[in-house]
Design an enzyme around this catalytic site. Sequence first.
Site, short mmCIF file in Angstrom:
data_model
loop_
_atom_site.label_atom_id
_atom_site.label_comp_id
_atom_site.label_asym_id
_atom_site.label_seq_id
_atom_site.Cartn_x
_atom_site.Cartn_y
_atom_site.Cartn_z
CB ILE A 174 182.57 41.16 14.83
CG1 ILE A 174 181.18 41.66 15.22
CG2 ILE A 174 183.54 41.27 16.01
CD1 ILE A 174 180.54 40.91 16.38
CE1 TYR A 231 174.15 33.22 16.17
CE2 TYR A 231 173.02 34.28 18.00
CZ TYR A 231 174.11 34.18 17.16
OH TYR A 231 175.17 35.05 17.33
N GLY A 282 185.56 33.63 9.57
CA GLY A 282 184.52 34.66 9.47
C GLY A 282 185.12 36.06 9.41
N1 LIG Z 1 176.91 41.16 15.67
C1 LIG Z 1 176.56 40.88 16.92
O1 LIG Z 1 175.95 41.74 17.61
C2 LIG Z 1 176.88 39.54 17.54
C3 LIG Z 1 176.32 39.26 18.78
C4 LIG Z 1 176.60 38.04 19.37
C5 LIG Z 1 177.46 37.15 18.74
N2 LIG Z 1 177.99 37.44 17.51
C6 LIG Z 1 178.89 36.43 16.91
O2 LIG Z 1 180.05 37.07 16.40
C7 LIG Z 1 180.53 36.37 15.25
C8 LIG Z 1 180.69 37.35 14.10
O3 LIG Z 1 179.43 37.92 13.84
P1 LIG Z 1 179.20 39.07 12.76
O4 LIG Z 1 178.17 39.97 13.32
O5 LIG Z 1 180.51 39.61 12.35
O6 LIG Z 1 178.53 38.23 11.60
P2 LIG Z 1 178.80 38.27 9.99
O7 LIG Z 1 177.69 37.47 9.40
O8 LIG Z 1 179.04 39.65 9.52
O9 LIG Z 1 180.16 37.47 9.84
C9 LIG Z 1 180.23 36.07 9.86
C10 LIG Z 1 181.18 35.65 8.76
O10 LIG Z 1 181.26 34.22 8.79
C11 LIG Z 1 181.24 33.75 7.48
N3 LIG Z 1 180.74 32.37 7.50
C12 LIG Z 1 179.46 31.94 7.65
N4 LIG Z 1 179.39 30.61 7.59
C13 LIG Z 1 180.67 30.17 7.42
C14 LIG Z 1 181.24 28.88 7.25
N5 LIG Z 1 180.49 27.78 7.27
N6 LIG Z 1 182.58 28.79 7.08
C15 LIG Z 1 183.37 29.92 7.05
N7 LIG Z 1 182.87 31.15 7.16
C16 LIG Z 1 181.53 31.28 7.36
C17 LIG Z 1 180.35 34.69 6.70
O11 LIG Z 1 180.62 34.66 5.31
C18 LIG Z 1 180.69 36.03 7.34
O12 LIG Z 1 181.73 36.70 6.63
C19 LIG Z 1 179.53 35.27 14.95
O13 LIG Z 1 180.04 34.05 15.47
C20 LIG Z 1 178.30 35.68 15.73
O14 LIG Z 1 177.55 34.56 16.13
C21 LIG Z 1 177.71 38.60 16.90
#
Ligand SMILES: NC(=O)c1ccc[n+]([C@@H]2O[C@H](COP(=O)([O-])OP(=O)(O)OC[C@H]3O[C@@H](n4cnc5c(N)ncnc54)[C@H](O)[C@@H]3O)[C@@H](O)[C@H]2O)c1
Length: 378
Positions: A15, A186, A10
């Site tokens: 992040i 989720y 990801g």
């Molecule tokens: N943004 C927040 O406030 C927040 C809060 C709690 C948890 N998180 C967690 O942090 C992590 C990153 O979140 P983010 O906000 O950067 O999200 P984001 O959607 O910007 O990034 C997630 C990335 O994962 C990739 N992805 C999705 N499915 C995939 C798969 N099957 N195989 C490979 N890659 C895949 C997407 O293309 C994307 O680039 C996630 O696990 C999310 O659950 C984020």
Amino acid sequence: MAIRNVLVTGGAGYIGSHLVDALVARGYDVVVLDSLEPQVHRSGTWPSYANPKVRYVKGDVRDRSVFEPLVLASEAVVHFGAAVSIGQSMYQIDRYVDVNTRGTAVLLDILVNAKHKVEKVIVASSIGVYGEGAYQCAACGPVAPGIRSEAQMAAKDWEQRCPSCGASVVSIPTPENKALYRDNIYSMTKYHQEEMVLLIGKTYGIPAVAPRFFNVYGPRQSLSNPYAGVAAIWISRLMNGKAPIVFEDGGQLRDFVSIHDVVACLTLMLEKPGADYLPVNVGSGTTVTILEIATMLQRLLGSRVEPEVTNAGRTFDIRHNTADITRARDTLGFEPKVSLEQGFAELIEWAKTTPDVAVDFFDKAMDELKAKGLLVQS
Ligand SMILES: NC(=O)c1ccc[n+]([C@@H]2O[C@H](COP(=O)([O-])OP(=O)(O)OC[C@H]3O[C@@H](n4cnc5c(N)ncnc54)[C@H](O)[C@@H]3O)[C@@H](O)[C@H]2O)c1
Ligand SMILES: [Zn+2]
């Protein structure tokens, strides 16, 4: 052996990409595995901020044939690849469980059955594992009320009550050991991921950490994904001349943490052993209401459009949840540095330079929630 090669799943996302830049700057060799999920990467190509010093591999974390060789070439795995929207997870159940829970199972299966040199696994968990935050009852002490009932929501009676004596309770910062419960798919998958990684880490002696992210904001946050963080959605709305929609009465308490503080905390998790085998809150340690956020964004954008307080609730929303960051402070020496005012100013400056801000899918997403009966309205 010291960690040199880091795999970030990801890592093209919000992040992950910031962490990748920080790791490159600190001299790590970084490989990204990312499926370029169309909802996040609408162009279908690597984002413009992709780091030239990083090797990018397009692939799915559920595909062992791609994932395994990358894991075997790394000393640390940061597992962020996931489907990330609460509302959407309530009607795309198969996809959410498959990507998040099974994707993590694939990683762990590799770590347990293949010969690897991984010394650290960091898996993204979430504030969502708590359900409601922690509360204090004057008579009963610390309490953990469950989700509010449909009847309470319909009556627009927003505040939580003590589950034992029924008295009013006050919100207090949530420590990691608060009783957990999940009220959406989720968050269930985030809990699966965290529990599975910490269990297998402990069992096989692979140091593992599960950062529980609170509300992370900053540049590169999706502005066009209607399920993205509320600050981004509101900036997008305000810049389109539309009012930020505030659910309930706007008094919901949250912890908004800058992406820069999040990256600093993740780097500490990678480099220090203090938080190994633990879930760790990653927040700013400061508390703000949702309405204060909307008003601050309106002011910083110089917009005349007032926030619209709907006095309507959504069935899966929690009332309050703020971060107790004592564990991150004590085990890692983490100290948040970015104030909300500074951080939002930076987010807005960045938003002005992204064409995505012109697209506002929020109304369509609301229609979908209404159609699925997930929006309680009077
Ligand atoms: N943004 C927040 O406030 C927040 C809060 C709690 C948890 N998180 C967690 O942090 C992590 C990153 O979140 P983010 O906000 O950067 O999200 P984001 O959607 O910007 O990034 C997630 C990335 O994962 C990739 N992805 C999705 N499915 C995939 C798969 N099957 N195989 C490979 N890659 C895949 C997407 O293309 C994307 O680039 C996630 O696990 C999310 O659950 C984020
Ligand atoms: Zn009580």
